[in-house]
Every structure is written in C-alpha cells, then in structure tokens.
Enzyme design. Structure first.
Site, PDB file in Angstrom:
ATOM      1  N   LYS A 244      39.653  39.656  51.630  1.00 38.07           N
ATOM      2  CA  LYS A 244      38.924  39.580  52.906  1.00 38.07           C
ATOM      3  C   LYS A 244      39.533  38.492  53.795  1.00 38.07           C
ATOM      4  O   LYS A 244      39.816  38.725  54.966  1.00 38.07           O
ATOM      5  CB  LYS A 244      37.450  39.248  52.641  1.00 38.07           C
ATOM      6  CG  LYS A 244      36.686  38.838  53.891  1.00 38.07           C
ATOM      7  CD  LYS A 244      35.236  38.559  53.607  1.00 38.07           C
ATOM      8  CE  LYS A 244      34.907  37.141  53.216  1.00 38.07           C
ATOM      9  NZ  LYS A 244      35.038  36.150  54.307  1.00 38.07           N
ATOM     10  N   ASN A 245      39.736  37.320  53.226  1.00 39.25           N
ATOM     11  CA  ASN A 245      40.163  36.186  54.050  1.00 39.25           C
ATOM     12  C   ASN A 245      41.618  36.276  54.496  1.00 39.25           C
ATOM     13  O   ASN A 245      42.046  35.518  55.369  1.00 39.25           O
ATOM     14  CB  ASN A 245      39.907  34.866  53.308  1.00 39.25           C
ATOM     15  CG  ASN A 245      38.426  34.544  53.248  1.00 39.25           C
ATOM     16  OD1 ASN A 245      37.608  35.221  53.875  1.00 39.25           O
ATOM     17  ND2 ASN A 245      38.067  33.521  52.482  1.00 39.25           N
TER      18      ASN A 245
ATOM     19  N   ARG B 229      31.980  33.938  61.415  1.00 42.01           N
ATOM     20  CA  ARG B 229      32.687  32.799  61.997  1.00 42.01           C
ATOM     21  C   ARG B 229      34.180  33.054  62.154  1.00 42.01           C
ATOM     22  O   ARG B 229      34.816  32.543  63.063  1.00 42.01           O
ATOM     23  CB  ARG B 229      32.513  31.562  61.116  1.00 42.01           C
ATOM     24  CG  ARG B 229      31.089  31.138  60.919  1.00 42.01           C
ATOM     25  CD  ARG B 229      31.038  29.937  60.011  1.00 42.01           C
ATOM     26  NE  ARG B 229      31.922  28.904  60.501  1.00 42.01           N
ATOM     27  CZ  ARG B 229      31.621  28.041  61.466  1.00 42.01           C
ATOM     28  NH1 ARG B 229      30.440  28.075  62.012  1.00 42.01           N
ATOM     29  NH2 ARG B 229      32.494  27.149  61.869  1.00 42.01           N
TER      30      ARG B 229
ATOM     31  N   CYS C 271      26.100  27.278  60.070  1.00 42.47           N
ATOM     32  CA  CYS C 271      25.989  28.330  59.072  1.00 42.47           C
ATOM     33  C   CYS C 271      25.017  27.861  58.002  1.00 42.47           C
ATOM     34  O   CYS C 271      24.510  26.746  58.069  1.00 42.47           O
ATOM     35  CB  CYS C 271      27.350  28.704  58.499  1.00 42.47           C
ATOM     36  SG  CYS C 271      27.871  27.728  57.128  1.00 42.47           S
TER      37      CYS C 271
ATOM     38  N   ARG D 263      29.724  23.188  60.071  1.00 40.15           N
ATOM     39  CA  ARG D 263      31.041  23.844  60.155  1.00 40.15           C
ATOM     40  C   ARG D 263      31.647  23.802  61.559  1.00 40.15           C
ATOM     41  O   ARG D 263      31.678  24.813  62.274  1.00 40.15           O
ATOM     42  CB  ARG D 263      30.947  25.288  59.644  1.00 40.15           C
ATOM     43  CG  ARG D 263      30.605  25.342  58.168  1.00 40.15           C
ATOM     44  CD  ARG D 263      30.671  26.733  57.606  1.00 40.15           C
ATOM     45  NE  ARG D 263      32.041  27.192  57.388  1.00 40.15           N
ATOM     46  CZ  ARG D 263      32.349  28.402  56.961  1.00 40.15           C
ATOM     47  NH1 ARG D 263      31.405  29.261  56.711  1.00 40.15           N
ATOM     48  NH2 ARG D 263      33.598  28.753  56.769  1.00 40.15           N
TER      49      ARG D 263
ATOM     50  N   ASP E   2      34.995  28.438  47.457  1.00 39.27           N
ATOM     51  CA  ASP E   2      34.417  29.791  47.402  1.00 39.27           C
ATOM     52  C   ASP E   2      34.108  30.245  45.971  1.00 39.27           C
ATOM     53  O   ASP E   2      33.556  31.330  45.775  1.00 39.27           O
ATOM     54  CB  ASP E   2      35.362  30.799  48.077  1.00 39.27           C
ATOM     55  CG  ASP E   2      35.327  30.675  49.603  1.00 39.27           C
ATOM     56  OD1 ASP E   2      34.457  29.961  50.133  1.00 39.27           O
ATOM     57  OD2 ASP E   2      36.173  31.303  50.273  1.00 39.27           O
TER      58      ASP E   2
ATOM     59  N   ILE F  99      34.621  20.015  50.010  1.00 39.82           N
ATOM     60  CA  ILE F  99      34.963  20.749  51.246  1.00 39.82           C
ATOM     61  C   ILE F  99      33.709  20.916  52.104  1.00 39.82           C
ATOM     62  O   ILE F  99      33.712  20.624  53.287  1.00 39.82           O
ATOM     63  CB  ILE F  99      35.558  22.146  50.926  1.00 39.82           C
ATOM     64  CG1 ILE F  99      36.638  22.069  49.847  1.00 39.82           C
ATOM     65  CG2 ILE F  99      36.059  22.833  52.208  1.00 39.82           C
ATOM     66  CD1 ILE F  99      37.990  21.659  50.275  1.00 39.82           C
TER      67      ILE F  99
ATOM     68  N   ARG G 289      29.229  41.557  52.944  1.00 38.60           N
ATOM     69  CA  ARG G 289      30.223  40.994  53.863  1.00 38.60           C
ATOM     70  C   ARG G 289      31.562  40.797  53.152  1.00 38.60           C
ATOM     71  O   ARG G 289      32.607  40.893  53.786  1.00 38.60           O
ATOM     72  CB  ARG G 289      29.754  39.621  54.384  1.00 38.60           C
ATOM     73  CG  ARG G 289      28.597  39.709  55.344  1.00 38.60           C
ATOM     74  CD  ARG G 289      28.343  38.357  55.945  1.00 38.60           C
ATOM     75  NE  ARG G 289      29.599  37.773  56.408  1.00 38.60           N
ATOM     76  CZ  ARG G 289      29.813  36.490  56.635  1.00 38.60           C
ATOM     77  NH1 ARG G 289      28.835  35.627  56.460  1.00 38.60           N
ATOM     78  NH2 ARG G 289      30.973  36.046  57.052  1.00 38.60           N
TER      79      ARG G 289
HETATM   80  C1  UD1 Z   1      37.937  29.470  55.170  1.00 38.39           C
HETATM   81  C2  UD1 Z   1      37.390  30.645  54.404  1.00 38.39           C
HETATM   82  C3  UD1 Z   1      36.141  30.257  53.629  1.00 38.39           C
HETATM   83  C4  UD1 Z   1      36.415  29.032  52.763  1.00 38.39           C
HETATM   84  C5  UD1 Z   1      37.034  27.905  53.580  1.00 38.39           C
HETATM   85  C6  UD1 Z   1      37.481  26.729  52.720  1.00 38.39           C
HETATM   86  C7  UD1 Z   1      38.049  32.494  55.794  1.00 38.39           C
HETATM   87  C8  UD1 Z   1      37.653  33.586  56.714  1.00 38.39           C
HETATM   88  N1  UD1 Z   1      37.104  31.698  55.336  1.00 38.39           N
HETATM   89  O1  UD1 Z   1      36.931  29.090  56.112  1.00 38.39           O
HETATM   90  O2  UD1 Z   1      35.763  31.366  52.827  1.00 38.39           O
HETATM   91  O3  UD1 Z   1      35.211  28.584  52.193  1.00 38.39           O
HETATM   92  O4  UD1 Z   1      38.198  28.389  54.272  1.00 38.39           O
HETATM   93  O5  UD1 Z   1      38.420  27.131  51.792  1.00 38.39           O
HETATM   94  O6  UD1 Z   1      39.200  32.375  55.431  1.00 38.39           O
HETATM   95  N2  UD1 Z   1      36.704  21.660  59.538  1.00 38.39           N
HETATM   96  C9  UD1 Z   1      36.500  20.759  60.558  1.00 38.39           C
HETATM   97  N3  UD1 Z   1      36.809  21.148  61.834  1.00 38.39           N
HETATM   98  C10 UD1 Z   1      37.308  22.383  62.121  1.00 38.39           C
HETATM   99  C11 UD1 Z   1      37.515  23.296  61.063  1.00 38.39           C
HETATM  100  C12 UD1 Z   1      37.193  22.898  59.780  1.00 38.39           C
HETATM  101  O7  UD1 Z   1      36.061  19.636  60.329  1.00 38.39           O
HETATM  102  O8  UD1 Z   1      37.574  22.677  63.281  1.00 38.39           O
HETATM  103  C13 UD1 Z   1      36.378  21.265  58.136  1.00 38.39           C
HETATM  104  C14 UD1 Z   1      35.246  22.098  57.551  1.00 38.39           C
HETATM  105  O9  UD1 Z   1      33.990  21.603  57.922  1.00 38.39           O
HETATM  106  C15 UD1 Z   1      35.538  21.970  56.075  1.00 38.39           C
HETATM  107  C16 UD1 Z   1      37.065  21.918  56.023  1.00 38.39           C
HETATM  108  O10 UD1 Z   1      37.484  21.578  57.330  1.00 38.39           O
HETATM  109  O11 UD1 Z   1      35.031  20.775  55.567  1.00 38.39           O
HETATM  110  C17 UD1 Z   1      37.713  23.205  55.607  1.00 38.39           C
HETATM  111  O12 UD1 Z   1      37.229  24.264  56.408  1.00 38.39           O
HETATM  112  P1  UD1 Z   1      38.181  25.477  56.826  1.00 38.39           P
HETATM  113  O13 UD1 Z   1      39.338  25.514  55.901  1.00 38.39           O
HETATM  114  O14 UD1 Z   1      38.459  25.398  58.279  1.00 38.39           O
HETATM  115  O15 UD1 Z   1      37.251  26.729  56.571  1.00 38.39           O
HETATM  116  P2  UD1 Z   1      37.285  28.114  57.302  1.00 38.39           P
HETATM  117  O16 UD1 Z   1      38.654  28.423  57.796  1.00 38.39           O
HETATM  118  O17 UD1 Z   1      36.154  28.197  58.267  1.00 38.39           O
END
Ligand code: UD1
Length: 438
Positions: free
Chosen positions: A41-42, A112, A136, A141, A325, A347, A417
């Site tokens: 999915k991701n 998201r 979320c 997030r 995850d 995380i 999902r």
């Molecule tokens: C992706 C995955 C999700 C997984 C996550 C962490 C997808 C669609 N989803 O989510 O399943 O749980 O990676 O492996 O691929 N952060 C910030 N600012 C930002 C963006 C992120 O502070 O602008 C922080 C987040 O709060 C978190 C960390 O960075 O603590 C990692 O998040 P991120 O890797 O961005 O997660 P997603 O890409 O949303």
C-alpha cells in the site's frame, strides 16, 4: 461480563446504523499452511501520485485492492487522470488529459497520504492547492517538513482556509534539504518535486524505507536522475521532463509481518510467499528473539513458532529499524508472552489507541509515556472491541486468534484501508474468522 454484553449491543446497533462490517474471530486455532502477501500500500500511493508528473499511460502490476488505493485513484480523477483495473491486481493509469485542481479536504481527511500530490502538482503546474490533513487517531502528525522542503525548492507556501497553497510560477529550483526528522512522506514529496527542478537537490537524513527506494527507482525509470538510493543522502539532478513508465509494486512488508505474527501468536507453522526478505530484517529478528524459528528463501519466509512467545523489548525506529506499523501487532503477540516485555514507539509517541482495546481482551499493559509494559498472560478472553486505526485493527484480530471464545472487531473499515481480504487469508490458514456484512 455485564459490561461486555452492553458493549456488544452498542456494537450491533452501530453495525446496522452506519453500514460498518464486523470481523468475528473464534480463538484457539493454530495456523498452518502457505499464504501469499500482496503489493505494498505505502509504495503504491506515491507511485500513483507520480503519474501526475508526466502525461501518458502507466501500467502497474501487483497493485493491492484497498480502500486507500481507490481513494488515491479518486483523488487523481479530480485532476483528470483515468484509471482502470485490467486484472485483480493490474492497473492502467492514463494521465494524458491531466490538469491542475484542488486536493479537497473531503478526500485528504480520509487519507493523509493524499499529501503526496503536493510535490507533483507543484512540479508540473507551478501551483498546488492541497488540503491540510489535520490530526489522526494517534496524534497531530504535522506536515511541516513537506511544506519546508517545497520552500527550499523555491516555492512560496501559504496556509489559506485549511489549505496548503504552494506557488512556484517560474518553476522549482534545486536546493539543499536536511531533514531534522526522517520522514517517509516528506522525502517522497521532495523527490517528486525535485525530479524536474532546475539544477541539483541534495537531501540529508532522507527516509530509506523500501517504499521510498521503490519511488526512487520508479522515478529513475521515468527519466529522473537520482543517486544515493537506499541511503540517507540523496542527490537529484533535475531533468527538463519525465516520461511514463510501468512498474510492479513491491511486496507489502507490513502485511507480511502481520501474517507472520498471526502464525507466531497461535504457535503456528506458516510460509508467507510473495515476500522481499531484505525489507523484513528487524521484524524477523524480533520474531526469532521471541522464540520462533525463521527460514528465509529468496521470495518467501517460513515461521515455526513455539506455543508461547518469549518476552522481548521492541523499539520502533526508521528503516532499517523496527517499523512503527508493526508495533500494535507485536503488542498483541507479547500480550500472551511468557513474561514481561516492553515496547517503545519513538516515531509516534501516542500510537497506543489499541492498548485499551487489547485490555478489554484481558491483556495486562501499562503505558508510561511512549513505553508500553506488557506482562504476558497465558490466555486472553474474547470480547467485542473497536478498531481505532489500520494497524490497531490488525492487532485486535491477531489477539482474537488466541483469545478464548469470540472476539468481535467493529469498525473494520480501518482494516480495509490497508489489508486485502485479511480474514480470508487467515481462514485459509485454519483460523475461525468471518466478516459479518452490515
Ligand atoms: C508513513 C507511512 C506510515 C508509517 C510512517 C512511519 C505511508 C503512506 N505511510 O507515514 O504507515 O507509520 O511512514 O514509518 O507511507 N513528521 C514531522 N513533520 C512532517 C512529517 C513527519 O514531524 O512534516 C514526523 C512524524 O510526526 C513522525 C515522523 O516524522 O514522528 C515520521 O513520519 P513520516 O515518516 O512522515 O510518516 P508518514 O509519511 O506520514
């Protein structure tokens, strides 16, 4: 017991009233056999968003049939992109007539990862209007890293009535970006935006998750010039334009992990096929530490689990660390462990909504900040529980596989999902599980 009955009545009325399916599991069956995992999915979501970057026809294989995938396709249809499945897992996407449009709140709030259209829209049209996703189930997030990296490429970004409005009328230009936090989504957006930016972009502390590697490889097959793939330092030399490409989706390492935990929690013997074991290092080593024997082949993994898992410590980290995850699923597993375990999520510090539901099944878990202390018990007891997010719903089903009596998991739209027919896969391995249609 009285509380359970009351909860069951509430759940029943919710199922009827809001059209939500329920999963019912009768615990106590040892899983055995072979099962195939599907596409990731991701990895699928950013690759689909990347079709905005160059008009034309794309053919994808091993595309999972999931709600999140159809949400992304619906989002792309707002930009004039057509898609159709040519087989269950084959998908053709035609972005020939694509145009710029808004990524609306009604879609972004349901998924998201819709924010993956930000980089491609900005790169292709010099302007993007994408709804902010909001919070979320397990915390705020933020998307600040996505926004900041677009700014580093020369875009002007404003927040307007809940929307990110990004503009680069003269096109994006390369920049030097160093992420404070490793972010999968921000790295993906940056890669797509920088692929056609003028000049060179360097990225420090880029996410190295296999899904980002898959995106890099896809962009390269579209004509992008990226070096450092799989490493936290990436260099993107902007090219004037990209062209369409075809790609198979990589195996879903989280689905694989979930199926392996299903085997482990029942003391089972299961082979999962359609796997890339190089994506599974941390998950497999924790399963081994918990007493399972793991046999790895080039595209499959076999697990033979003891009657009860041994207690372990798990700390989530960016890849190649243990994935957040898989945190909820391991919490279910360690709830029936042979001693006391700890699980730390570095995380997402609040990603623990499943704890209260696991405790309804009798699990002994104490939360202290972002650490869960799990005292393993010989047995759990089935009860009605409520899925609160995607991986939490999987964890509740896993716990249901070993809980005495029936566990009824409501709100399984969360499960749909990101898991394709999980209940059928578990049933084929010998679980007593069924979906009750609303
Ligand atoms: C992706 C995955 C999700 C997984 C996550 C962490 C997808 C669609 N989803 O989510 O399943 O749980 O990676 O492996 O691929 N952060 C910030 N600012 C930002 C963006 C992120 O502070 O602008 C922080 C987040 O709060 C978190 C960390 O960075 O603590 C990692 O998040 P991120 O890797 O961005 O997660 P997603 O890409 O949303």
């Amino acid at each position: 017991m009285k509380i359970d009955q009351e909860r069951a009545r509430v759940t029943d009325s919710e199922v009827t009233a809001t059209g939500m399916d329920e999963i019912r599991v009768l615990g106590g069956y040892r899983l055995q056999g072979k099962v195939a995992a599907g596409g990731s999915k991701n990895a699928t979501l950013p690759l689909l968003a990347a079709t905005l970057l160059a008009p034309g026809t794309y053919r994808f294989t091993n595309v999972p049939e999931l709600k999140d995938v159809s949400t992304m396709l619906e989002m792309l249809s707002r930009f004039g992109i057509k898609s159709h499945r040519t087989g269950t897992h084959d998908l053709t996407v035609d972005s020939t007539g694509s145009h710029n449009a808004e990524a609306p709140y009604e879609l972004v709030k349901t998924m998201r990862a819709s924010i993956y259209v930000l980089g491609p829209l900005l790169a292709r049209y010099g302007e993007a209007r994408v709804s902010l996703p909001g919070g979320c189930a397990w915390g705020p997030r933020p998307v600040d890293l996505h926004i900041r990296s677009m700014e580093q490429l020369g875009a002007e970004v404003d927040i307007d009535h809940g929307y990110i409005v990004a503009r680069a009328p003269n096109g994006l230009r390369g920049g030097n970006i160093s992420f404070d936090v490793s972010s999968v989504g921000a790295t993906g957006n940056l890669l797509m935006a920088a692929a056609t930016a003028a000049g060179r972009t360097t990225v420090e502390n880029a996410a190295c998750e296999p899904e980002i590697q898959a995106l890099c490889e896809f962009l390269v097959s579209m004509g992008a010039r990226i070096t450092g793939i799989c490493r936290p330092q990436l260099v993107i030399e902007g090219v004037p334009e990209l062209h369409p490409a075809d790609a198979p989706m990589i195996p879903d390492r989280i689905e694989v992990g979930t199926l392996l935990v299903a085997a482990a929690i029942t003391g089972g013997d299961v082979e999962v096929t359609g796997v890339d074991p190089t994506h599974l290092g941390a998950t497999l080593s924790k399963l081994e530490a918990a007493g399972s024997s793991i046999e790895v082949a080039p595209d499959s993994v076999r697990i033979r689990a003891p009657e009860r898992p041994e207690p372990i410590s798990v700390t989530t980290r960016p890849f190649p660390g243990f994935p957040t995850d898989m945190q909820a699923q391991f919490m279910a597993l360690l709830s029936v462990g042979n001693g006391a375990s700890t699980i730390v999520d570095t995380i997402y510090h609040d990603r623990f909504t499943h704890v209260a539901e696991l405790m309804r099944l009798g699990a002994d878990i104490r939360l202290e900040g972002n650490t869960a202390h799990v005292r393993g018990l010989p047995a759990l007891s089935g009860a009605p529980v409520m899925a609160t997010d995607l991986r939490a719903s999987a964890a509740l089903i896993l716990a249901g596989l070993v809980a005495g009596g029936e566990t009824r998991v409501s709100r399984v739209y969360h499960l749909d999902r990101g898991y394709e027919r999980l209940e059928q896969k578990l049933q084929a391995l010998g679980a007593s599980i069924r979906r009750v249609k609303a």
